[in-house]
Structure formats: C-alpha cells, structure tokens
Design a protein around this motif. Structure first.
Motif, PDB file in Angstrom:
ATOM      1  N   LYS A   1      31.475  48.074  25.392  1.00 22.51           N
ATOM      2  CA  LYS A   1      31.899  47.265  26.530  1.00 22.51           C
ATOM      3  C   LYS A   1      33.371  46.881  26.443  1.00 22.51           C
ATOM      4  CE  LYS A   1      27.414  45.079  27.640  1.00 22.51           C
ATOM      5  NZ  LYS A   1      27.410  45.220  29.112  1.00 22.51           N
TER       6      LYS A   1
ATOM      7  N   ARG B   1      27.666  41.072  37.579  1.00 16.71           N
ATOM      8  CA  ARG B   1      29.112  40.893  37.470  1.00 16.71           C
ATOM      9  C   ARG B   1      29.797  42.203  37.087  1.00 16.71           C
ATOM     10  NH1 ARG B   1      30.127  38.714  40.674  1.00 16.71           N
ATOM     11  NH2 ARG B   1      32.294  38.617  39.997  1.00 16.71           N
ATOM     12  N   GLU B   2      29.131  43.009  36.241  1.00 17.48           N
ATOM     13  CA  GLU B   2      29.749  44.244  35.768  1.00 17.48           C
ATOM     14  C   GLU B   2      29.659  45.371  36.785  1.00 17.48           C
ATOM     15  OE1 GLU B   2      27.837  45.067  32.058  1.00 17.48           O
ATOM     16  OE2 GLU B   2      29.115  43.689  30.926  1.00 17.48           O
TER      17      GLU B   2
END
Length: 260
Positions: free
Chosen positions: A224, A88-89
């Motif tokens: 993050k 996803r990242e």
C-alpha cells in the motif's frame, strides 16, 4: 412468461417497498424484504466520504436506541473499518463482501475482537452506490452466520433493484447533498499528541500505525505504501519506541484514548 410463486411473491413485496419510498420506514421495509432471503441481524445505511461517515438509518439497539458500540465506531473506529478503507481507496458501486476487503490479519486485530465480533458478529456485506468522486451510499447487512455462496449470488441478483431504490431514496432524506468534511478525529489527535513527544512520530509512522491496527500484514502495508517489508518493520520499531509500547494491543489502547 412462466413465473413461480416465489417470483410473484418477490414482485409483490418489492412493490410494497416501493410504496414506502417517501416514508420514514423505507429502510426498515427494504431490509425486512432482504431478510426473507438472507440472514440479517443488524444493518446500517451510511454515506462514506472523506470525513466521518454520515448515518441515514440503522437497526435499533436492544433498548430501542442507538447501539453504544456503534457510537464508538462513529467517534473514530470507522478509520479501521475495512469497508470504510476500501471506499476511501477505491470507491465503486456494487456488492462488496467482507472477504473482499478484509486485510490478511483482520481477525487478529483488537478492532475485530473488541468491536466487530461483538457488534457485527460474524459476517458483513455492503450494497454500494457511488454518488460522486467523494461519496458512496452504502447499505451494510450484518449476520451472525457467514453468508453462503448462494446467498451472495442472490444479493448480487437483486442488487440493481436495491441500488436503484437507494439512489431514489436520497431525494427524501433530510440533507442528501451535503457531505460532512470533518477531519479524521484520531489522526488529528494523534498528530497533536505526537508533537508532545521528544521525537514526534513522522507522517509515515502514523500511516503504518493505522494500517497495523486495521489488520494489514507487513507485506500488505509495504504494498500500500510502496515500500519494502523491512522498511515497514523499521517504522514499526521506531513508532513503538517513541510511544513507549510493545504491542498492537497497547497501540489500540492509545487509539481508543485519542477518541475520548
């Protein structure tokens, strides 16, 4: 051209796998071939997207059916999966090892102790094929022992063959073009539950909760979310207070309850 018997055996076996490209047993044949060279104790083929992963094939459970623990994964535990999070990242094609994507405190999490260690056992590696900006086709190989450097290098060597076959196989899957866009089950339920609190959790507190459960340290969460480690601690303290809990294990229990 000088070919060894091992080279000849590989090309012969790969030819046999290619012949099954349009057959129901293709994924099994492909994994069996890879299993000649690296230890494979369980496997699954997934398409990662913005929602719940789409399962194309998997190794059967002890009774021949789908593993019950894997059902828990699809209900919501996938949100804590380091491979899912990495896809996803920063989705990309290639060979991805557990050590490349696992957070600093991964082995200390309840997810690792209660799911990963039981279902995957020890180590995992993925062969990824990025289909578009949203979807990644992934072959996951799980092993009871850690993959050695030599085995990792061998998988890297054959990856172009395997990735090309994986992409071609999509033409024979039932609905390869459709990617389910279901909302993240636990996140939506947690949001609903948070609204019932006298002081609901903020969006940032829910982000911190998910990263904590996935095994990120305070420093990793800070990086993050682009905040300080001290701010992470504050969010964590407020979140625990609102939920009436004192540990990550209690938070994980709430996570499991939200899937039911």
């Amino acid at each position: 051209m000088n070919l060894s018997l091992q080279d000849v055996a590989w090309h012969d076996a790969m030819g046999r796998v290619i012949e099954t490209l349009d057959q129901p047993n293709f994924w099994t044949a492909l994994v069996r071939l890879l299993g000649r060279y690296v230890p494979v104790d369980n496997w699954v083929v997934l398409i990662y997207s913005a929602g719940k992963p789409q399962v194309l094939a998997e190794s059967p459970g002890a009774d021949g059916g789908m593993d019950s623990l894997f059902q828990d994964y699809l209900k919501g535990l996938y949100l804590l999966d380091p491979f899912y999070i990495a896809n996803r990242e920063a989705p990309q094609s290639g060979l991805v090892r557990l050590q490349d994507v696992a957070p600093e405190c991964f082995e200390q999490t309840d997810y690792y102790q209660r799911y990963f260690r039981v279902n995957i056992v020890t180590d995992e590696v993925h062969i990824n094929v990025q289909l578009d900006n949203q979807r990644t086709l992934s072959l996951s190989l799980g092993s009871q022992c850690r993959f050695s450097l030599e085995q990792g290098a061998l998988l890297g060597l054959v990856r172009p063959w395997v990735a090309a076959l994986m992409r071609q196989r999509l033409m024979f899957e039932r609905d390869p073009g459709e990617a389910p866009q279901q909302p993240d089950n636990w996140q939506s339920r947690l949001e609903a539950a948070a609204e019932q609190l006298t002081t609901p959790l903020t969006g940032r507190e829910m982000e911190v909760a998910l990263l904590l459960l996935s095994g990120c340290s305070n420093k990793e969460i800070a990086r993050k979310l682009v905040i300080s480690a001290e701010t992470v601690k504050v969010h964590r303290k407020h979140m625990y207070g609102k939920l009436g809990i004192k540990s990550q294990s209690e938070l994980f229990s709430l996570f499991l309850q939200a899937q039911e």
